[in-house]
Design a protein around this motif. Structure first.
Motif, PDB file in Angstrom:
ATOM      1  N   SER A   1       0.822  -1.216   0.000  1.00  0.00           N
ATOM      2  CA  SER A   1       0.000   0.000   0.000  1.00  0.00           C
ATOM      3  C   SER A   1       0.856   1.265   0.000  1.00  0.00           C
ATOM      4  O   SER A   1       0.351   2.353  -0.239  1.00  0.00           O
ATOM      5  CB  SER A   1      -0.930   0.015   1.213  1.00  0.00           C
ATOM      6  OG  SER A   1      -0.187   0.171   2.411  1.00  0.00           O
ATOM      7  N   LYS A   2       2.159   1.118   0.201  1.00  0.00           N
ATOM      8  CA  LYS A   2       3.063   2.275   0.258  1.00  0.00           C
ATOM      9  C   LYS A   2       3.299   2.905  -1.101  1.00  0.00           C
ATOM     10  O   LYS A   2       3.845   3.994  -1.195  1.00  0.00           O
ATOM     11  CB  LYS A   2       4.405   1.858   0.869  1.00  0.00           C
ATOM     12  CG  LYS A   2       4.285   1.382   2.294  1.00  0.00           C
ATOM     13  CD  LYS A   2       5.618   0.888   2.822  1.00  0.00           C
ATOM     14  CE  LYS A   2       5.455   0.340   4.231  1.00  0.00           C
ATOM     15  NZ  LYS A   2       6.711  -0.179   4.753  1.00  0.00           N
ATOM     16  N   SER A   3       2.905   2.220  -2.174  1.00  0.00           N
ATOM     17  CA  SER A   3       3.103   2.733  -3.525  1.00  0.00           C
ATOM     18  C   SER A   3       2.025   2.171  -4.433  1.00  0.00           C
ATOM     19  O   SER A   3       1.472   1.117  -4.161  1.00  0.00           O
ATOM     20  CB  SER A   3       4.491   2.325  -4.040  1.00  0.00           C
ATOM     21  OG  SER A   3       4.681   2.793  -5.345  1.00  0.00           O
ATOM     22  N   LYS A   4       1.746   2.871  -5.505  1.00  0.00           N
ATOM     23  CA  LYS A   4       0.740   2.418  -6.476  1.00  0.00           C
ATOM     24  C   LYS A   4       1.361   2.068  -7.819  1.00  0.00           C
ATOM     25  O   LYS A   4       0.665   1.922  -8.817  1.00  0.00           O
ATOM     26  CB  LYS A   4      -0.329   3.500  -6.683  1.00  0.00           C
ATOM     27  CG  LYS A   4      -1.061   3.883  -5.416  1.00  0.00           C
ATOM     28  CD  LYS A   4      -1.892   2.744  -4.886  1.00  0.00           C
ATOM     29  CE  LYS A   4      -2.655   3.157  -3.650  1.00  0.00           C
ATOM     30  NZ  LYS A   4      -2.717   2.122  -2.654  1.00  0.00           N
ATOM     31  N   ASP A   5       2.701   1.931  -7.867  1.00  0.00           N
ATOM     32  CA  ASP A   5       3.359   1.657  -9.149  1.00  0.00           C
ATOM     33  C   ASP A   5       3.941   0.242  -9.240  1.00  0.00           C
ATOM     34  O   ASP A   5       4.839  -0.015 -10.027  1.00  0.00           O
ATOM     35  CB  ASP A   5       4.452   2.686  -9.415  1.00  0.00           C
ATOM     36  CG  ASP A   5       5.681   2.509  -8.540  1.00  0.00           C
ATOM     37  OD1 ASP A   5       5.556   1.999  -7.410  1.00  0.00           O
ATOM     38  OD2 ASP A   5       6.785   2.881  -8.993  1.00  0.00           O
ATOM     39  N   TRP A   6       3.408  -0.697  -8.463  1.00  0.00           N
ATOM     40  CA  TRP A   6       3.922  -2.062  -8.484  1.00  0.00           C
ATOM     41  C   TRP A   6       3.683  -2.699  -9.845  1.00  0.00           C
ATOM     42  O   TRP A   6       2.595  -2.615 -10.408  1.00  0.00           O
ATOM     43  CB  TRP A   6       3.243  -2.912  -7.409  1.00  0.00           C
ATOM     44  CG  TRP A   6       3.582  -2.458  -6.034  1.00  0.00           C
ATOM     45  CD1 TRP A   6       2.800  -1.700  -5.214  1.00  0.00           C
ATOM     46  CD2 TRP A   6       4.799  -2.696  -5.320  1.00  0.00           C
ATOM     47  NE1 TRP A   6       3.455  -1.467  -4.027  1.00  0.00           N
ATOM     48  CE2 TRP A   6       4.687  -2.063  -4.072  1.00  0.00           C
ATOM     49  CE3 TRP A   6       5.963  -3.381  -5.624  1.00  0.00           C
ATOM     50  CZ2 TRP A   6       5.699  -2.101  -3.122  1.00  0.00           C
ATOM     51  CZ3 TRP A   6       6.974  -3.421  -4.674  1.00  0.00           C
ATOM     52  CH2 TRP A   6       6.834  -2.784  -3.447  1.00  0.00           C
ATOM     53  N   LYS A   7       4.714  -3.336 -10.372  1.00  0.00           N
ATOM     54  CA  LYS A   7       4.648  -4.047 -11.651  1.00  0.00           C
ATOM     55  C   LYS A   7       5.162  -5.467 -11.460  1.00  0.00           C
ATOM     56  O   LYS A   7       6.147  -5.677 -10.744  1.00  0.00           O
ATOM     57  CB  LYS A   7       5.523  -3.368 -12.711  1.00  0.00           C
ATOM     58  CG  LYS A   7       5.153  -1.935 -12.999  1.00  0.00           C
ATOM     59  CD  LYS A   7       3.902  -1.853 -13.825  1.00  0.00           C
ATOM     60  CE  LYS A   7       3.658  -0.424 -14.246  1.00  0.00           C
ATOM     61  NZ  LYS A   7       2.339   0.049 -14.046  1.00  0.00           N
ATOM     62  N   LEU A   8       4.532  -6.407 -12.130  1.00  0.00           N
ATOM     63  CA  LEU A   8       4.984  -7.792 -12.111  1.00  0.00           C
ATOM     64  C   LEU A   8       6.267  -7.888 -12.925  1.00  0.00           C
ATOM     65  O   LEU A   8       6.295  -7.513 -14.097  1.00  0.00           O
ATOM     66  CB  LEU A   8       3.918  -8.703 -12.708  1.00  0.00           C
ATOM     67  CG  LEU A   8       4.266 -10.183 -12.777  1.00  0.00           C
ATOM     68  CD1 LEU A   8       4.379 -10.776 -11.374  1.00  0.00           C
ATOM     69  CD2 LEU A   8       3.214 -10.930 -13.590  1.00  0.00           C
TER      70      LEU A   8
END
Length: 92
Positions: free
Chosen positions: A49-56
């Motif tokens: 939840s600390k970032s919204k730019d997570w990518k697989l």
């Protein structure tokens, strides 16, 4: 009489990366990743939840929860960003 057909529940070990945080997140799921990623990007109390730019950036398929869990535990035990980056660079 059995038909000889064997079905297994595919589960996955996966690695997410956040450019903003310059961090990796390691997880496992038996759901489709298309269902799982929105959970990581949502507002919640967890680490992602600390970032919204997570990518697989990496995914491995396993024939069940136990083997996916063991792979997750193995990679987490490395406690090394460099080893994770080496894993990612050695995959295709």
């Amino acid at each position: 009489m059995t038909s000889g057909f064997f079905c297994f529940l595919a589960c996955y070990f996966y690695i997410l990366h956040s450019v903003l945080l310059d961090k990796f997140y390691l997880g496992k799921t038996c759901d489709s990743f298309e269902e799982k990623l929105p959970n990581h990007l949502s507002d919640h109390d967890g680490f992602t939840s600390k970032s919204k730019d997570w990518k697989l950036v990496h995914q491995e398929e396993f024939p069940g929860k136990k083997t996916a869990y063991l792979r997750e535990r193995t990679v987490k035990s490395w406690k090394s960003k460099k080893k994770i980056e080496a894993l990612l660079s050695n995959v295709g």
